[in-house]
Design an enzyme around this catalytic site. Structure first.
Site, PDB file in Angstrom:
ATOM      1  N   ARG A 129     -40.870 -27.922  66.257  1.00 47.58           N
ATOM      2  CA  ARG A 129     -40.099 -28.030  64.897  1.00 47.58           C
ATOM      3  C   ARG A 129     -40.304 -29.656  64.568  1.00 47.58           C
ATOM      4  O   ARG A 129     -40.985 -30.500  65.091  1.00 47.58           O
ATOM      5  CB  ARG A 129     -38.494 -28.231  65.476  1.00 47.58           C
TER       6      ARG A 129
ATOM      7  N   LYS B 109     -35.656 -33.284  69.176  1.00 51.37           N
ATOM      8  CA  LYS B 109     -35.415 -33.433  70.463  1.00 51.37           C
ATOM      9  C   LYS B 109     -35.122 -34.683  70.923  1.00 51.37           C
ATOM     10  O   LYS B 109     -35.414 -35.851  70.093  1.00 51.37           O
ATOM     11  CB  LYS B 109     -36.673 -32.733  71.430  1.00 51.37           C
TER      12      LYS B 109
ATOM     13  N   TYR C 297     -30.919 -34.063  68.839  1.00 56.64           N
ATOM     14  CA  TYR C 297     -30.404 -33.606  69.975  1.00 56.64           C
ATOM     15  C   TYR C 297     -30.421 -34.436  71.215  1.00 56.64           C
ATOM     16  O   TYR C 297     -31.615 -35.085  71.152  1.00 56.64           O
ATOM     17  CB  TYR C 297     -31.012 -32.155  70.491  1.00 56.64           C
TER      18      TYR C 297
ATOM     19  N   HIS D 263     -28.405 -34.420  74.583  1.00 58.40           N
ATOM     20  CA  HIS D 263     -28.157 -33.689  75.831  1.00 58.40           C
ATOM     21  C   HIS D 263     -28.223 -34.849  77.077  1.00 58.40           C
ATOM     22  O   HIS D 263     -29.089 -34.640  77.872  1.00 58.40           O
ATOM     23  CB  HIS D 263     -28.993 -32.798  76.284  1.00 58.40           C
TER      24      HIS D 263
ATOM     25  N   GLU E 279     -25.483 -32.090  69.328  1.00 63.18           N
ATOM     26  CA  GLU E 279     -24.698 -31.118  69.851  1.00 63.18           C
ATOM     27  C   GLU E 279     -23.388 -31.318  70.333  1.00 63.18           C
ATOM     28  O   GLU E 279     -22.601 -30.746  70.758  1.00 63.18           O
ATOM     29  CB  GLU E 279     -25.453 -30.876  71.145  1.00 63.18           C
TER      30      GLU E 279
ATOM     31  N   SER F   5     -28.456 -22.461  68.753  1.00 61.33           N
ATOM     32  CA  SER F   5     -27.828 -21.592  69.794  1.00 61.33           C
ATOM     33  C   SER F   5     -28.237 -20.036  69.258  1.00 61.33           C
ATOM     34  O   SER F   5     -28.356 -19.103  70.313  1.00 61.33           O
ATOM     35  CB  SER F   5     -26.231 -21.906  69.880  1.00 61.33           C
TER      36      SER F   5
ATOM     37  N   ASP G 169     -16.837 -14.498  80.669  1.00 60.07           N
ATOM     38  CA  ASP G 169     -16.225 -15.674  80.247  1.00 60.07           C
ATOM     39  C   ASP G 169     -15.069 -15.981  80.588  1.00 60.07           C
ATOM     40  O   ASP G 169     -14.378 -15.048  81.189  1.00 60.07           O
ATOM     41  CB  ASP G 169     -16.334 -15.392  78.505  1.00 60.07           C
TER      42      ASP G 169
ATOM     43  N   SER H  69     -14.557 -14.367  83.982  1.00 54.08           N
ATOM     44  CA  SER H  69     -15.646 -15.035  84.899  1.00 54.08           C
ATOM     45  C   SER H  69     -14.817 -15.771  85.938  1.00 54.08           C
ATOM     46  O   SER H  69     -13.888 -16.583  85.841  1.00 54.08           O
ATOM     47  CB  SER H  69     -16.326 -16.072  84.036  1.00 54.08           C
TER      48      SER H  69
ATOM     49  N   VAL I 196     -29.963 -24.752  80.042  1.00 51.56           N
ATOM     50  CA  VAL I 196     -30.996 -25.750  80.915  1.00 51.56           C
ATOM     51  C   VAL I 196     -30.784 -27.233  80.134  1.00 51.56           C
ATOM     52  O   VAL I 196     -30.985 -28.304  80.898  1.00 51.56           O
ATOM     53  CB  VAL I 196     -32.536 -25.396  81.055  1.00 51.56           C
ATOM     54  N   ASP I 197     -30.706 -27.215  78.937  1.00 53.47           N
ATOM     55  CA  ASP I 197     -30.478 -28.378  78.217  1.00 53.47           C
ATOM     56  C   ASP I 197     -29.291 -29.259  78.867  1.00 53.47           C
ATOM     57  O   ASP I 197     -29.330 -30.535  78.692  1.00 53.47           O
ATOM     58  CB  ASP I 197     -30.198 -28.384  76.737  1.00 53.47           C
TER      59      ASP I 197
ATOM     60  N   VAL J  50     -37.218 -22.855  79.996  1.00 55.75           N
ATOM     61  CA  VAL J  50     -37.759 -23.777  78.883  1.00 55.75           C
ATOM     62  C   VAL J  50     -36.576 -24.677  78.214  1.00 55.75           C
ATOM     63  O   VAL J  50     -35.633 -23.803  77.515  1.00 55.75           O
ATOM     64  CB  VAL J  50     -38.430 -23.199  77.704  1.00 55.75           C
TER      65      VAL J  50
ATOM     66  N   MET K 297     -36.336 -23.910  73.652  1.00 54.09           N
ATOM     67  CA  MET K 297     -36.728 -22.535  73.331  1.00 54.09           C
ATOM     68  C   MET K 297     -37.067 -22.387  72.007  1.00 54.09           C
ATOM     69  O   MET K 297     -37.944 -21.584  71.517  1.00 54.09           O
ATOM     70  CB  MET K 297     -35.731 -21.560  73.839  1.00 54.09           C
TER      71      MET K 297
END
Length: 370
Positions: free
Chosen positions: A15, A75, A94, A96, A118, A134, A198, A220, A269-270, A298, A301
């Site tokens: 990207r 990223k 982003y 994270h 984010e 997302s 959830d 959940s 995973v992020d 990954v 993604m």
């Protein structure tokens, strides 16, 4: 303001932070735009397209980082980029930070004004800059899971939707937010049996209203997670606590009761992953096995679908970039509390409360610094 857009250097990150259309809007507003040569190529945008709208092309990333006041990326900065950042420079991307103490330390040491896509919120409390990626990642998760369920790719050898006389695969989605909703759309659309878990009953009611008897919903808790994992062929981790590390809903001990060759796609995973055995992978080497369970984790993604992802991302980020460039950090952030929530580091202080809690670093209220 001078706005810089470097080429992404994370593994298989295709990207780009700014489209030619976005560059055009910034130039038209009186700003200078500097784009690293080749930055848009993997998303289908040529240097000539950027030049045609008034942007300048820099032959190397170093020039972008040296000259730009505002860096627009996709990223989190990689080590060479972190080294190039300077005090007071605005980084808009982003981040994270919660599972990444090394990046956080570097941003603090360099006194970077780091604003994370984010953690920005809109007037309704939603996450408008996280939502488009997302959506992409959620839809991708079902496709990726279907691919790795094929036996030559390491899976159980199941067709997601089954065929007449043969039951479909059972897809378990952990989290009913944007990622989960989009994963459900694709998995249910392909004919899979879908169960979503959830902790929010309003979310489960909403999903039940729109999907009806095409899915099952479970509140959940540990018992329900264990129950679902035993039956699952594909598990999609779609848990998010904005700015904080993801809770580990799937523990290592639970894997021994799962079916051999079942697949986990941990989109969380992020933020560290919602599966205890998750570790970040890349598009070049995306999967690994733990206790016979295939893991796909990954961390970027949507980078595999750069044309779609770049256009969707810029649709969301450009209005905020225009505010930063036009009004400056202080005025832009103080005018919008949701935008202010995106400020993660400023003048060597950590200004994102969830990240501070996850990392054990003191939190500073950004309003006391601006």
């Amino acid at each position: 303001m001078r706005v810089g857009c470097p080429k992404e250097i994370k593994n298989n990150e295709n990207r780009v932070g700014l489209t030619p259309g976005g560059a055009r809007s910034l130039v038209a507003a009186g700003h200078e735009v500097l784009v690293e040569s080749g930055a848009g190529e993997r998303s289908g945008f040529t240097d000539a397209e950027y030049e045609a709208v008034g942007a300048r092309i820099a032959p190397v990333a170093r020039q972008v980082f040296e000259q730009a006041e505002l860096i627009v990326k996709v990223k989190e900065p990689q080590p060479p980029e972190l080294a190039a950042l300077r005090p007071g420079q605005i980084l808009f991307t982003y981040l994270h930070l919660a599972p990444d103490p090394l990046q956080t330390k570097a941003l603090l040491e360099h006194e970077v004004t780091a604003i994370a896509y984010e953690t920005i919120r809109d007037a309704s409390g939603r996450l408008p800059l996280l939502t488009p990626m997302s959506e992409v990642a959620g839809r991708m998760a079902a496709h990726v899971g279907a691919f790795y369920l094929q036996q030559p790719n390491g899976g159980r050898g199941m067709l997601l939707g089954g065929v007449p006389g043969v039951p479909p695969a059972h897809v378990v989605v952990l989290g009913g937010g944007v990622v989960g909703l989009n994963a459900i759309k694709v998995a249910a659309g392909m004919g899979a049996r879908v169960t979503v878990l959830d902790k929010s009953l309003p979310t489960l009611r909403y999903l039940d209203d729109i999907f009806g008897n095409r899915i099952e919903t479970l509140w959940s808790n540990e018992a329900h997670v264990e129950q679902a994992l035993v039956q699952a062929d594909l598990v999609i981790g779609a848990v998010l606590i904005p700015g904080a590390a993801a809770p580990r809903l799937v523990q290592r001990r639970m894997l021994k009761d799962m079916k051999p060759g079942c697949v986990i796609v941990d989109v969380a995973v992020d933020q560290g992953g919602c599966v205890e055995t998750t570790r970040p992978t890349t598009h070049a080497d995306p999967v690994y096995f733990v206790d016979g369970v295939l893991h796909y984790a990954v961390a970027n993604m949507p980078g595999a679908l750069p044309r779609t992802s770049t256009l969707a991302l810029t649709n969301a980020t450009l209005p905020y970039a225009m505010q930063l460039a036009g009004r400056g950090v202080k005025d832009a952030l103080l005018a919008d509390p949701g935008f202010l929530a995106g400020l993660n580091t400023y003048r060597g202080k950590l200004t994102c409360a969830p990240a501070a809690e996850s990392l054990g670093i003191p939190y500073t209220d950004p309003r006391t610094l601006l």
